[in-house]
Design a protein around this motif. Structure first.
Motif, PDB file in Angstrom:
ATOM      1  N   CYS A  11       0.793  -1.196  -0.002  1.00  0.00           N
ATOM      2  CA  CYS A  11      -0.061   0.046  -0.018  1.00  0.00           C
ATOM      3  C   CYS A  11       0.786   1.143   0.034  1.00  0.00           C
ATOM      4  O   CYS A  11       1.323   1.470   1.069  1.00  0.00           O
ATOM      5  CB  CYS A  11      -0.926  -0.004   1.307  1.00  0.00           C
ATOM      6  SG  CYS A  11      -1.906  -1.312   1.407  1.00  0.00           S
ATOM      7  N   PRO A  12       1.275   1.906  -1.150  1.00  0.00           N
ATOM      8  CA  PRO A  12       1.876   3.017  -1.279  1.00  0.00           C
ATOM      9  C   PRO A  12       1.505   4.088  -0.314  1.00  0.00           C
ATOM     10  O   PRO A  12       2.391   4.698   0.039  1.00  0.00           O
ATOM     11  CB  PRO A  12       1.933   3.446  -2.616  1.00  0.00           C
ATOM     12  CG  PRO A  12       1.570   2.242  -3.419  1.00  0.00           C
ATOM     13  CD  PRO A  12       0.607   1.561  -2.611  1.00  0.00           C
ATOM     14  N   ALA A  13       0.327   4.413  -0.178  1.00  0.00           N
ATOM     15  CA  ALA A  13       0.068   5.421   0.638  1.00  0.00           C
ATOM     16  C   ALA A  13       0.128   5.110   2.189  1.00  0.00           C
ATOM     17  O   ALA A  13       0.013   6.037   2.883  1.00  0.00           O
ATOM     18  CB  ALA A  13      -1.701   5.790   0.485  1.00  0.00           C
ATOM     19  N   GLU A  21      -1.889  10.076   3.078  1.00  0.00           N
ATOM     20  CA  GLU A  21      -0.694   9.440   3.509  1.00  0.00           C
ATOM     21  C   GLU A  21      -1.164   8.998   5.006  1.00  0.00           C
ATOM     22  O   GLU A  21      -1.781   9.589   5.630  1.00  0.00           O
ATOM     23  CB  GLU A  21       0.412  10.482   3.805  1.00  0.00           C
ATOM     24  CG  GLU A  21       1.673  10.058   4.364  1.00  0.00           C
ATOM     25  CD  GLU A  21       2.795  11.115   4.859  1.00  0.00           C
ATOM     26  OE1 GLU A  21       4.146  10.878   4.656  1.00  0.00           O
ATOM     27  OE2 GLU A  21       2.319  12.240   5.138  1.00  0.00           O
ATOM     28  N   TYR A  22      -0.796   7.568   5.064  1.00  0.00           N
ATOM     29  CA  TYR A  22      -1.541   7.161   6.543  1.00  0.00           C
ATOM     30  C   TYR A  22      -0.521   6.316   7.188  1.00  0.00           C
ATOM     31  O   TYR A  22       0.577   5.948   6.841  1.00  0.00           O
ATOM     32  CB  TYR A  22      -2.399   5.889   6.134  1.00  0.00           C
ATOM     33  CG  TYR A  22      -3.605   6.751   5.244  1.00  0.00           C
ATOM     34  CD1 TYR A  22      -4.682   7.234   5.861  1.00  0.00           C
ATOM     35  CD2 TYR A  22      -3.611   6.349   3.781  1.00  0.00           C
ATOM     36  CE1 TYR A  22      -5.745   8.019   5.157  1.00  0.00           C
ATOM     37  CE2 TYR A  22      -4.595   6.653   3.127  1.00  0.00           C
ATOM     38  CZ  TYR A  22      -5.661   7.699   3.662  1.00  0.00           C
ATOM     39  OH  TYR A  22      -6.911   8.179   3.013  1.00  0.00           O
ATOM     40  N   THR A  23      -0.846   6.372   8.582  1.00  0.00           N
ATOM     41  CA  THR A  23      -0.074   5.393   9.216  1.00  0.00           C
ATOM     42  C   THR A  23      -0.892   4.383   9.994  1.00  0.00           C
ATOM     43  O   THR A  23      -2.133   4.764  10.052  1.00  0.00           O
ATOM     44  CB  THR A  23       0.624   6.262  10.744  1.00  0.00           C
ATOM     45  OG1 THR A  23       1.528   5.304  11.307  1.00  0.00           O
ATOM     46  CG2 THR A  23      -0.408   6.708  11.629  1.00  0.00           C
ATOM     47  N   LYS A  51      -7.972  12.429  13.829  1.00  0.00           N
ATOM     48  CA  LYS A  51      -6.938  11.956  12.897  1.00  0.00           C
ATOM     49  C   LYS A  51      -6.815  10.332  12.488  1.00  0.00           C
ATOM     50  O   LYS A  51      -6.423   9.760  11.630  1.00  0.00           O
ATOM     51  CB  LYS A  51      -5.735  11.897  13.586  1.00  0.00           C
ATOM     52  CG  LYS A  51      -4.951  13.458  13.759  1.00  0.00           C
ATOM     53  CD  LYS A  51      -4.835  14.087  12.450  1.00  0.00           C
ATOM     54  CE  LYS A  51      -4.510  15.603  12.301  1.00  0.00           C
ATOM     55  NZ  LYS A  51      -4.107  16.232  11.197  1.00  0.00           N
ATOM     56  N   MET A  52      -7.797   9.568  13.549  1.00  0.00           N
ATOM     57  CA  MET A  52      -8.055   8.345  13.157  1.00  0.00           C
ATOM     58  C   MET A  52      -9.124   7.964  12.141  1.00  0.00           C
ATOM     59  O   MET A  52     -10.086   8.421  12.729  1.00  0.00           O
ATOM     60  CB  MET A  52      -8.135   7.271  14.485  1.00  0.00           C
ATOM     61  CG  MET A  52      -7.918   5.994  13.785  1.00  0.00           C
ATOM     62  SD  MET A  52      -7.994   4.678  15.452  1.00  0.00           S
ATOM     63  CE  MET A  52      -9.442   5.260  16.441  1.00  0.00           C
ATOM     64  N   VAL A  53      -9.155   7.958  10.762  1.00  0.00           N
ATOM     65  CA  VAL A  53     -10.276   7.934  10.023  1.00  0.00           C
ATOM     66  C   VAL A  53     -10.790   6.569   9.792  1.00  0.00           C
ATOM     67  O   VAL A  53     -11.940   6.460   9.230  1.00  0.00           O
ATOM     68  CB  VAL A  53      -9.538   8.466   8.648  1.00  0.00           C
ATOM     69  CG1 VAL A  53      -9.203   9.918   8.780  1.00  0.00           C
ATOM     70  CG2 VAL A  53      -8.359   7.647   8.003  1.00  0.00           C
ATOM     71  N   ALA A  54     -10.209   5.612  10.072  1.00  0.00           N
ATOM     72  CA  ALA A  54     -10.794   4.197   9.860  1.00  0.00           C
ATOM     73  C   ALA A  54     -10.283   3.194  11.025  1.00  0.00           C
ATOM     74  O   ALA A  54      -9.034   3.202  11.258  1.00  0.00           O
ATOM     75  CB  ALA A  54     -10.705   3.740   8.379  1.00  0.00           C
ATOM     76  N   ALA A  55     -11.040   2.153  11.111  1.00  0.00           N
ATOM     77  CA  ALA A  55     -10.585   1.035  11.855  1.00  0.00           C
ATOM     78  C   ALA A  55     -11.051  -0.376  11.204  1.00  0.00           C
ATOM     79  O   ALA A  55     -12.253  -0.165  10.570  1.00  0.00           O
ATOM     80  CB  ALA A  55     -10.937   1.086  13.297  1.00  0.00           C
ATOM     81  N   GLY A 100      -2.016  11.039   8.201  1.00  0.00           N
ATOM     82  CA  GLY A 100      -0.457  11.428   8.420  1.00  0.00           C
ATOM     83  C   GLY A 100       0.459  10.401   8.882  1.00  0.00           C
ATOM     84  O   GLY A 100       0.393   9.270   8.850  1.00  0.00           O
ATOM     85  N   PRO A 101       1.614  10.940   9.155  1.00  0.00           N
ATOM     86  CA  PRO A 101       2.750  10.011   9.296  1.00  0.00           C
ATOM     87  C   PRO A 101       2.817   9.490  10.558  1.00  0.00           C
ATOM     88  O   PRO A 101       3.579   8.525  11.048  1.00  0.00           O
ATOM     89  CB  PRO A 101       4.146  10.670   8.691  1.00  0.00           C
ATOM     90  CG  PRO A 101       3.938  12.071   8.919  1.00  0.00           C
ATOM     91  CD  PRO A 101       2.267  12.039   8.866  1.00  0.00           C
ATOM     92  N   SER A 102       2.060  10.055  11.428  1.00  0.00           N
ATOM     93  CA  SER A 102       2.149   9.421  13.029  1.00  0.00           C
ATOM     94  C   SER A 102       0.903   9.465  13.748  1.00  0.00           C
ATOM     95  O   SER A 102       0.026  10.221  13.365  1.00  0.00           O
ATOM     96  CB  SER A 102       3.185  10.181  13.871  1.00  0.00           C
ATOM     97  OG  SER A 102       3.253  10.088  15.178  1.00  0.00           O
TER      98      SER A 102
END
Ligand SMILES: *[C@@H]1O[C@H](CO)[C@@H](O)[C@H](O)[C@H]1NC(C)=O
Length: 328
Positions: free
Chosen positions: A74-76, A102-104, A142-146, A131-133
């Motif tokens: 997953c490049p993102a 961009e995800y962490t 900031k948490m968009v999915a679970a 984002g990256p962290s």
């Protein structure tokens, strides 16, 4: 993968990588982990410990490796960390200086080590953050999915998505068997019910703590006297999924003077809180009464208790545990 996330979830229109790469890849990985578990005749200690000092099982390592391999496709996904390797590290080199997505990803590859030997249901818990962290960010934004993977007689997954400006969604997906990466939506809108409730369920984790915690003992007595039905396996994922499928439930894992907080905020509490909230429920810290997703994480090892499920039940249990004077 046969699910078209962008058609299902209009919110995902602007998140091509999330709906075309990250979510399908992670769901496929849940099918892979289920297959790997089916093929594991023996569940044994791997002879190693994770960074938290917990013994690792061979199946923990298998699930960890499968998820790491998925994320590398997953490049993102810029960074990832897991309960087995709890440090945010780069997964894929940034492809452009300012990536649009961009995800962490923070995950517990296999939750329920203590009940996998007797072949009870276990799960995977995954949080996807913008984002990256994930650290020092407001989790609620900031948490968009679970994603929760559920490995029982059947393999299912719960996907919750909450993007700014859109209605939150929670759906249940049945996964293919024997390593086939197919998926079928079996519940497009998972919702906890509104009162009145036909049957009320409770899941009392860390029940031993009631012996020295009178407020927890009073809460348990209340559930018993009010004829709630006990549904508790000791696996966080199946215990919460029970509430999501039945439409009612309250899960209590208190922290007391003699029992330390055990659940990791990054790998367990935050993702399950997002799923519960997207299903219309509530998830709070039983020590403070604050929403699980209110406080930024200070480290990958932050821990707390958990009180979650049907909102009115969570509020009632909170009053028992923290005192009726508390209103939050
Ligand atoms: C564990 O249970 C599943 C059904 O849930 C079954 O298919 C599998 O064979 C069982 N594994 C063992 C080792 O008993």
């Amino acid at each position: 993968m046969d699910i078209q996330f962008e058609q299902l979830l209009p919110a995902l229109g602007a998140r091509q990588a999330l709906c075309k790469s990250v979510l399908p890849e992670l769901l496929g990985c849940i099918a892979d982990i289920a297959y790997a578990l089916r093929k594991s005749d023996h569940v044994a200690l791997a002879g190693t410990a994770n960074a938290f000092g917990d013994d690792q099982l061979n199946v923990d390592v298998v699930a960890e490796n499968l998820l790491r391999a998925s994320l590398s496709r997953c490049p993102a996904v810029a960074t990832a960390s897991s309960e087995e390797d709890p440090a945010e590290r780069p997964v894929n080199p940034a492809t452009s200086p300012e990536p649009s997505e961009e995800y962490t990803v923070a995950f517990d590859p296999l939750d329920g080590s203590s009940i996998i030997g007797p072949n009870w249901t276990v799960g995977t818990i995954i949080g996807i953050w913008d984002g990256p962290s994930a650290l020092r960010q407001p989790p609620a934004e900031k948490m968009v999915a679970a994603v929760l993977g559920v490995y029982g007689p059947r393999t299912t997954a719960f996907v919750a998505v909450r993007l700014p400006g859109f209605e939150p969604v929670c759906l249940e997906i049945a996964m293919g068997i024997d390593g086939v990466r197919s998926s079928t939506i079996i519940r497009p809108a998972v919702r906890l019910a509104e009162p009145p409730f036909k049957t009320r369920y409770f899941a009392p984790a860390n029940l031993r703590a009631a012996a020295e915690c009178p407020s927890y003992m009073r809460l348990i007595a209340h559930f018993v006297n009010s004829k709630y039905t006990l549904r508790y396996s000791g696996g966080l994922v199946p215990d919460l999924v029970h509430a999501l499928v039945k439409g009612h439930g309250v899960y209590v894992s208190p922290v007391t003077a003699t029992s330390r907080a055990k659940l990791r905020r990054l790998y367990e509490l935050c993702p399950v809180a997002l799923v519960i909230e997207c299903a219309g429920g509530r998830a709070i810290d039983p020590a403070t009464g604050e929403d699980v997703l209110a406080q930024p994480l200070e480290s990958c090892d932050d821990r707390a208790g958990l009180l979650c499920g049907t909102s009115s039940e969570v509020n009632l249990a909170r009053d028992f545990l923290i005192g009726a004077s508390f209103r939050g």
